[in-house]
Design an enzyme around this catalytic site. Structure first.
Site, PDB file in Angstrom:
ATOM      1  N   GLY A 162      18.177 -25.486  47.836  1.00  0.00           N
ATOM      2  CA  GLY A 162      19.148 -24.743  48.647  1.00  0.00           C
ATOM      3  C   GLY A 162      18.890 -23.262  48.394  1.00  0.00           C
ATOM      4  O   GLY A 162      18.843 -22.831  47.225  1.00  0.00           O
ATOM      5  N   ASP A 211      17.361 -21.037  55.463  1.00  0.00           N
ATOM      6  CA  ASP A 211      16.489 -20.595  54.367  1.00  0.00           C
ATOM      7  C   ASP A 211      15.934 -19.205  54.608  1.00  0.00           C
ATOM      8  O   ASP A 211      15.603 -18.487  53.665  1.00  0.00           O
ATOM      9  CB  ASP A 211      15.345 -21.594  54.164  1.00  0.00           C
ATOM     10  CG  ASP A 211      15.890 -22.861  53.537  1.00  0.00           C
ATOM     11  OD1 ASP A 211      16.402 -23.718  54.286  1.00  0.00           O
ATOM     12  OD2 ASP A 211      15.874 -22.955  52.296  1.00  0.00           O
ATOM     13  N   LYS A 252      16.155 -26.683  57.021  1.00  0.00           N
ATOM     14  CA  LYS A 252      15.591 -27.999  56.722  1.00  0.00           C
ATOM     15  C   LYS A 252      15.007 -28.678  57.957  1.00  0.00           C
ATOM     16  O   LYS A 252      15.589 -28.619  59.041  1.00  0.00           O
ATOM     17  CB  LYS A 252      16.695 -28.867  56.101  1.00  0.00           C
ATOM     18  CG  LYS A 252      16.311 -30.258  55.723  1.00  0.00           C
ATOM     19  CD  LYS A 252      15.063 -30.348  54.871  1.00  0.00           C
ATOM     20  CE  LYS A 252      15.119 -29.505  53.615  1.00  0.00           C
ATOM     21  NZ  LYS A 252      13.784 -29.319  52.980  1.00  0.00           N
TER      22      LYS A 252
HETATM   23  O1  MRU Z   1      14.410 -28.166  50.597  1.00  0.00           O
HETATM   24  P1  MRU Z   1      15.817 -27.712  50.318  1.00  0.00           P
HETATM   25  O2  MRU Z   1      16.727 -28.826  49.914  1.00  0.00           O
HETATM   26  O3  MRU Z   1      15.856 -26.542  49.356  1.00  0.00           O
HETATM   27  O4  MRU Z   1      16.342 -27.175  51.724  1.00  0.00           O
HETATM   28  C1  MRU Z   1      17.642 -26.689  51.800  1.00  0.00           C
HETATM   29  C2  MRU Z   1      18.060 -26.277  53.160  1.00  0.00           C
HETATM   30  O5  MRU Z   1      17.308 -26.325  54.093  1.00  0.00           O
HETATM   31  C3  MRU Z   1      19.436 -25.697  53.276  1.00  0.00           C
HETATM   32  O6  MRU Z   1      19.995 -26.009  54.512  1.00  0.00           O
HETATM   33  C4  MRU Z   1      19.347 -24.167  53.144  1.00  0.00           C
HETATM   34  O7  MRU Z   1      18.640 -23.819  51.978  1.00  0.00           O
HETATM   35  C5  MRU Z   1      20.688 -23.524  53.122  1.00  0.00           C
HETATM   36  S1  MRU Z   1      21.565 -23.843  51.648  1.00  0.00           S
HETATM   37  C6  MRU Z   1      23.020 -22.952  51.683  1.00  0.00           C
END
Ligand code: MRU
Length: 355
Positions: A54, A247, A258
């Site tokens: 995240g 991200d 994601k």
């Molecule tokens: O691969 P991850 O689990 O780190 O991906 C996380 C996401 O895509 C979240 O939606 C994003 O980081 C926002 S978290 C507030």
């Protein structure tokens, strides 16, 4: 890296008794295991292996990781310390490429260290002390930002109570409250009730493993669906709003999030459901004009081939496993930050948020 005693109330990341402690997100929902990250290698591994994930949470852990790195260095001058920190920062940034919060946090920590190091009275101890305060500030500011995002999103939602979310943009992905899930945390504090459809989020199942777990603890009614069921629930009119995290958001409002977020955005557009992106300013990267320039992490084929506790595809099949996709800004109804809702045209409204 060591297992430490579980706290009475769960948390994502904390500096506890002079140690950096995280909940191991790989083990959820079956086990609540807390780990101390004791050196730079531990911090890198925790980020790379999704023990912590995240965008904001990665940034916070990287910030504390710079403290851990500094404490582990045997240096005798401030110059050596700063050089060591630059190397440590480059190493941490290389753990995952897409979430801009990682480099944002590392660069902020380096700036703080350099600033302290220039003071006539600076010592190695004072620079490390400054790093500690900066990491704590990054963590506290993230909590305040998440809460504000929750308040702003509640305003936008009005009477809408049926939400669909993808991946996990909850407390597990931030210091507290989350981004996409923040209106639920704030709403629950205000006695409001919601229903959330949780996309399972293949291949790593952040929705099924993490969001479902988090919403149960929060006491919010949640229904888990496979990713390919989102069209079905939207076509049945069961969703009033989609809320996702991000991200990296570029200057024109394109959103990396994601893998599968783009599918949901296109569906929301088709079914006339508002598509809200919730993110702190630390996720916005105005140095990049459009989503085409965002580096997308490609992860191991094993994540796709293995699932449900066993191999689910021929081992030698070719696999494409991008961890993120980019949603073009035209599908985004609003980008909600701690400063409020940015609307189209995002090139202007996002810049204003930094003013
Ligand atoms: O691969 P991850 O689990 O780190 O991906 C996380 C996401 O895509 C979240 O939606 C994003 O980081 C926002 S978290 C507030």
């Amino acid at each position: 890296m060591q297992q430490v005693t579980s706290p009475a109330e769960w948390f994502t990341v904390r500096w506890l008794d002079e140690r950096l402690v995280i909940i191991d997100q790989r083990k959820l929902p079956e086990e609540e295991v807390y780990l101390s990250l004791d050196d730079l290698e531990d911090v890198f591994t925790a980020i790379r292996m999704l023990m912590v994930r995240g965008a904001p949470a990665i940034g916070i852990v990287a910030a504390w990781g710079m403290v851990v790195a500094a404490q582990g260095m045997s240096v005798t001058t401030i110059e050596q310390l700063l050089k060591g920190l630059e190397e440590a920062g480059r190493y941490l940034i290389s753990a995952r490429p897409t979430a801009v919060n990682l480099s944002w946090a590392v660069n902020r920590m380096l700036g703080a260290a350099r600033e302290d190091g220039q003071q006539p009275s600076a010592t190695i101890h004072s620079v490390i002390d400054r790093l500690h305060r900066e990491a704590q500030a990054i963590q506290s500011e993230d909590e305040a930002a998440s809460y504000a995002i929750g308040v702003h999103l509640l305003d936008l939602l009005g009477d809408s109570r049926n939400i669909l979310t993808h991946c996990n943009a909850g407390q597990l992905a931030t210091s507290r409250y989350g981004t996409a899930l923040a209106p639920l945390y704030v709403g629950v504090e205000r006695g409001m009730k919601f229903h959330v459809f949780v996309d399972e989020t293949r291949p790593v199942l952040q929705g099924a493993r993490l969001t479902a777990w988090e919403l149960q603890r929060l006491g919010v009614e949640a229904t888990l669906i496979c990713d390919n069921m989102a069209a079905s629930v939207m076509s049945a009119g069961k969703v009033n709003a989609v809320i996702v995290g991000a991200d990296r958001i570029t200057a024109n409002g394109d959103v990396a999030n994601k893998i599968g977020t783009l599918n949901v955005a296109i569906l929301a557009d088709h079914f006339h459901v508002p598509f809200y992106v919730a993110a702190p300013l630390s996720t916005i990267d105005l140095s990049i004009a459009t989503g085409d320039e965002i580096p997308i992490e490609i992860r191991d084929k094993e994540e796709v081939i293995s699932g449900m506790g066993r191999v689910i595809a021929p081992r030698d099949i070719d696999v494409y496993n991008p961890a993120f996709d980019v949603t073009p800004n035209e599908y985004v109804t609003a980008i909600v930050t701690e400063k409020g809702a940015a609307l189209q045209p995002f090139t202007q409204s996002l810049r204003e948020q930094f003013g």
